[in-house]
Scaffold this motif. Structure first.
Motif, PDB file in Angstrom:
ATOM      1  N   SER A  74       0.716  -1.200  -0.042  1.00 51.49           N
ATOM      2  CA  SER A  74       0.219   0.138  -0.037  1.00 51.49           C
ATOM      3  C   SER A  74       0.913   1.174   0.002  1.00 51.49           C
ATOM      4  O   SER A  74       0.279   2.340  -0.536  1.00 51.49           O
ATOM      5  CB  SER A  74      -0.690   0.038   1.343  1.00 51.49           C
ATOM      6  OG  SER A  74      -1.960  -0.932   1.091  1.00 51.49           O
ATOM      7  N   GLN A  80      -2.978   2.564  -4.927  1.00 51.82           N
ATOM      8  CA  GLN A  80      -4.020   3.253  -4.419  1.00 51.82           C
ATOM      9  C   GLN A  80      -4.439   2.611  -3.162  1.00 51.82           C
ATOM     10  O   GLN A  80      -4.781   3.134  -1.931  1.00 51.82           O
ATOM     11  CB  GLN A  80      -5.233   3.677  -5.166  1.00 51.82           C
ATOM     12  CG  GLN A  80      -5.048   4.578  -6.343  1.00 51.82           C
ATOM     13  CD  GLN A  80      -6.062   5.003  -7.314  1.00 51.82           C
ATOM     14  OE1 GLN A  80      -7.170   4.189  -7.425  1.00 51.82           O
ATOM     15  NE2 GLN A  80      -6.130   5.987  -7.985  1.00 51.82           N
ATOM     16  N   ARG A  81      -4.750   1.450  -3.129  1.00 50.17           N
ATOM     17  CA  ARG A  81      -5.333   0.385  -2.068  1.00 50.17           C
ATOM     18  C   ARG A  81      -5.009  -0.871  -2.462  1.00 50.17           C
ATOM     19  O   ARG A  81      -4.725  -1.194  -3.487  1.00 50.17           O
ATOM     20  CB  ARG A  81      -6.658   0.680  -1.857  1.00 50.17           C
ATOM     21  CG  ARG A  81      -7.208   0.066  -0.590  1.00 50.17           C
ATOM     22  CD  ARG A  81      -8.405   0.694  -0.150  1.00 50.17           C
ATOM     23  NE  ARG A  81      -8.803   0.333   1.479  1.00 50.17           N
ATOM     24  CZ  ARG A  81      -9.886   0.706   2.023  1.00 50.17           C
ATOM     25  NH1 ARG A  81     -10.773   1.447   1.315  1.00 50.17           N
ATOM     26  NH2 ARG A  81     -10.101   0.160   3.294  1.00 50.17           N
ATOM     27  N   GLY A 124     -11.365  -3.312   2.874  1.00 48.05           N
ATOM     28  CA  GLY A 124     -11.177  -2.542   1.710  1.00 48.05           C
ATOM     29  C   GLY A 124     -11.372  -3.210   0.266  1.00 48.05           C
ATOM     30  O   GLY A 124     -11.312  -2.644  -0.738  1.00 48.05           O
ATOM     31  N   ILE A 128     -11.925  -1.776  -3.639  1.00 45.75           N
ATOM     32  CA  ILE A 128     -10.994  -1.763  -4.308  1.00 45.75           C
ATOM     33  C   ILE A 128     -11.794  -2.252  -5.781  1.00 45.75           C
ATOM     34  O   ILE A 128     -11.572  -1.755  -6.949  1.00 45.75           O
ATOM     35  CB  ILE A 128      -9.939  -2.938  -4.315  1.00 45.75           C
ATOM     36  CG1 ILE A 128      -8.910  -1.976  -3.108  1.00 45.75           C
ATOM     37  CG2 ILE A 128      -9.326  -3.214  -5.481  1.00 45.75           C
ATOM     38  CD1 ILE A 128      -7.961  -3.097  -2.675  1.00 45.75           C
TER      39      ILE A 128
END
Length: 242
Positions: A74, A80-81, A124, A128
């Motif tokens: 990360s 970004q993620r 997340g 994503i």
């Protein structure tokens, strides 16, 4: 100079070749039309600028390895993620699970439990892939076995909520794996439907577990990048191996 028999043979071969060519052209046309139709099917997720790679943790501290891997990946410029998941769309990866559902009568034998695909993801993952959380919340890092007393949690898709909790709110309802004598799981979120197994089939009920609680020996690392993800492949692999 060919004889009559030779000419008949050549005509037969020509007719056969023409028929075969026509069949191939028709098949190609149908394939192109099917591919075009599939490209317009709403999948429920977004794969633009997404990189996935299989990661298998063989030895060492499982939890520490995955935590550090996500932190390092990360932190890379252009990422970004990142998240880990067992059950990335269209890979065929999921495990067939059976659950008992709050509000339904207790089952007589294990095979009477509801059968459905089970996936395991870290916080997340839905963001994503652009899978909307329609109600409740995403998984949290605190949803982990390492946190003493942390309750088991689950997320279901809209198809699951509509089928088994029609007219009521699925958030807060209980699920059981391996019998009601075991600790229950609480539904904390409902996500939008997605065609994770087959683009030609309507979305089916699905169950998501926290990877920190359910674990997985081999899984995929999913990374959303700000540009072409292939540029970051070598750097991500280096960080994971380290």
């Amino acid at each position: 100079s060919a004889g009559r028999a030779d000419r008949r043979l050549l005509r037969a071969v020509t007719i056969g070749q023409t028929a075969l060519t026509l069949a191939l052209l028709v098949g190609a046309g149908l394939l192109i039309r099917t591919t075009s139709n599939l490209s317009r099917v709403p999948s429920g997720y977004n794969i633009d600028r997404i990189l996935t790679m299989t990661v298998t943790a063989v030895q060492g501290d499982w939890n520490n390895f995955h935590t550090l891997a996500l932190e390092r990946v990360s932190a890379l410029a252009g990422v970004q993620r990142a998240a880990f998941a067992w059950g990335v769309p269209l890979t065929g990866n999921n495990w067939p699970g059976r659950v008992e559902i709050e509000g339904q009568p207790p089952i007589a034998k294990p095979t009477d439990a509801v059968a459905l695909p089970v996936r395991s993801v870290t916080p997340g993952y839905f963001d994503i892939l652009g899978i909307q959380i329609a109600d409740g919340r995403d998984f949290r890092n605190s949803d982990a076995n390492s946190n003493k007393g942390a309750p088991r949690v689950a997320i279901v898709n809209r198809a699951f909520a509509d089928r088994y909790f029609a007219g009521t709110n699925a958030i807060g309802k209980k699920l059981w794996q391996n019998g009601r004598q075991q600790p229950s799981m609480e539904i904390v979120g409902v996500v939008a439907n997605s065609r994770t197994d087959d683009l030609t089939r309507a979305p089916q009920p699905e169950l998501y577990l926290s990877l920190w609680q359910a674990g997985a020996f081999s899984k995929d690392l999913i990374v959303r990048t700000s540009s072409d993800p292939r540029v970051l492949m070598a750097a991500i692999q280096k960080d994971v191996r380290s």
